[in-house]
Every structure is written in C-alpha cells, then in structure tokens.
Scaffold this motif. Sequence first.
Motif, PDB file in Angstrom:
ATOM      1  N   MET A  33       0.836  -1.195   0.000  1.00 53.35           N
ATOM      2  CA  MET A  33       0.000   0.000   0.000  1.00 53.35           C
ATOM      3  C   MET A  33       0.871   1.245   0.000  1.00 53.35           C
ATOM      4  O   MET A  33       1.941   1.272   0.610  1.00 53.35           O
ATOM      5  CB  MET A  33      -0.910   0.012   1.227  1.00 53.35           C
ATOM      6  N   GLY A  34       0.365   2.250  -0.666  1.00 54.71           N
ATOM      7  CA  GLY A  34       1.090   3.510  -0.707  1.00 54.71           C
ATOM      8  C   GLY A  34       0.171   4.685  -0.452  1.00 54.71           C
ATOM      9  O   GLY A  34      -1.043   4.594  -0.656  1.00 54.71           O
ATOM     10  N   ILE A  50       4.115   0.856   2.314  1.00 62.63           N
ATOM     11  CA  ILE A  50       4.301  -0.218   3.283  1.00 62.63           C
ATOM     12  C   ILE A  50       4.141  -1.557   2.577  1.00 62.63           C
ATOM     13  O   ILE A  50       3.292  -1.722   1.704  1.00 62.63           O
ATOM     14  CB  ILE A  50       3.298  -0.065   4.452  1.00 62.63           C
ATOM     15  N   SER A  51       4.972  -2.509   2.955  1.00 63.40           N
ATOM     16  CA  SER A  51       4.909  -3.829   2.354  1.00 63.40           C
ATOM     17  C   SER A  51       3.659  -4.576   2.813  1.00 63.40           C
ATOM     18  O   SER A  51       2.961  -4.155   3.734  1.00 63.40           O
ATOM     19  CB  SER A  51       6.163  -4.630   2.709  1.00 63.40           C
ATOM     20  N   TYR A  58       8.506   2.812   3.769  1.00 59.73           N
ATOM     21  CA  TYR A  58       9.300   3.719   2.964  1.00 59.73           C
ATOM     22  C   TYR A  58       8.656   5.101   3.036  1.00 59.73           C
ATOM     23  O   TYR A  58       7.438   5.215   3.033  1.00 59.73           O
ATOM     24  CB  TYR A  58       9.334   3.244   1.505  1.00 59.73           C
ATOM     25  N   TYR A  59       9.506   6.124   3.065  1.00 61.67           N
ATOM     26  CA  TYR A  59       9.001   7.491   3.194  1.00 61.67           C
ATOM     27  C   TYR A  59       9.756   8.421   2.248  1.00 61.67           C
ATOM     28  O   TYR A  59      10.957   8.243   2.006  1.00 61.67           O
ATOM     29  CB  TYR A  59       9.182   7.998   4.624  1.00 61.67           C
ATOM     30  N   ALA A  60       9.038   9.423   1.771  1.00 63.42           N
ATOM     31  CA  ALA A  60       9.708  10.526   1.104  1.00 63.42           C
ATOM     32  C   ALA A  60      10.532  11.269   2.145  1.00 63.42           C
ATOM     33  O   ALA A  60      10.157  11.331   3.321  1.00 63.42           O
ATOM     34  CB  ALA A  60       8.678  11.453   0.475  1.00 63.42           C
ATOM     35  N   VAL A 102       6.571  -5.905  -2.120  1.00 69.13           N
ATOM     36  CA  VAL A 102       7.354  -4.732  -1.742  1.00 69.13           C
ATOM     37  C   VAL A 102       6.849  -3.551  -2.561  1.00 69.13           C
ATOM     38  O   VAL A 102       6.721  -3.657  -3.775  1.00 69.13           O
ATOM     39  CB  VAL A 102       8.854  -4.946  -2.011  1.00 69.13           C
ATOM     40  N   PRO A 103       6.545  -2.429  -1.939  1.00 68.35           N
ATOM     41  CA  PRO A 103       5.917  -1.323  -2.666  1.00 68.35           C
ATOM     42  C   PRO A 103       6.882  -0.557  -3.544  1.00 68.35           C
ATOM     43  O   PRO A 103       8.086  -0.726  -3.458  1.00 68.35           O
ATOM     44  CB  PRO A 103       5.409  -0.433  -1.534  1.00 68.35           C
TER      45      PRO A 103
END
Length: 123
Positions: A33-34, A50-51, A58-60, A102-103
């Motif tokens: 999901m993103g 998120i996986s 993961y983040y900007a 994995v996103p």
Amino acid sequence: VQLVESGGGLVQAGDSLRLSCAASGLMFSSYAMGWFRQVSGKEREFVAAISWSGSRTYYADSMKGRFTISRDNAKNTAYLQMNTLKPVDTAVYYCAAVATLVPDTSPAAYDYWGQGTQVTVSS
C-alpha cells in the motif's frame, strides 16, 4: 476493488491527523500500500508506502520523522499518521494498492486508487 480514504480535514500548523484507507474487493494482505498526495496543477507525489506484511516502510525524505504509515490486515485498512503538519502539506491525499510484496514509490506502478481526501493546513 474499492479504496476509501477518510480522516482529512482543516487543521492548524503543528496539528496531527490520521488518514485511513479502507480496502474491499481485493486480498488486502497480498498488496503493498502507498500514500501519495497531489496539489492542483502539480504531479502526484509519493508520501509513504508499506509492504504487504507491514515489516517494511518507505518514506519521502520530507516526511521522515513526521509521518508514519501502518496497516491492519485483519481490518483491510491502511493508515497514515501525520504529525507536526505544515502548510506545505496541504494537498489531496490518495491511497493506492499494488499487487507486489514490496511497494514502489512511482504512482505508475500502482493498480488501484482511492478517490482522495483533502488535507488543509493553515498557518
């Protein structure tokens, strides 16, 4: 497939908001999901991802330390906790789903999108 965001609104700088993304019509635990955001006239911007299991996030760079992405696979829901909001965070926030473990940070990679929720941060 339906993704429905909620939790947006008008807040003051320094406040917090938690966005939710309720998913239906897909095997939620099989999707990464993103969260993305978009300001009118600009390209859609990656915020966080998120996986499928929630073990990888993961983040900007500009959101690191202020935003937290999470998910509850039992509830088919993803979340975005946003703290210390700034006026530059004002945008429409979208959640998206991609059928990978994995996103990806690219909007083009995602299979499904919600309708978006407006976040407005006043100074």
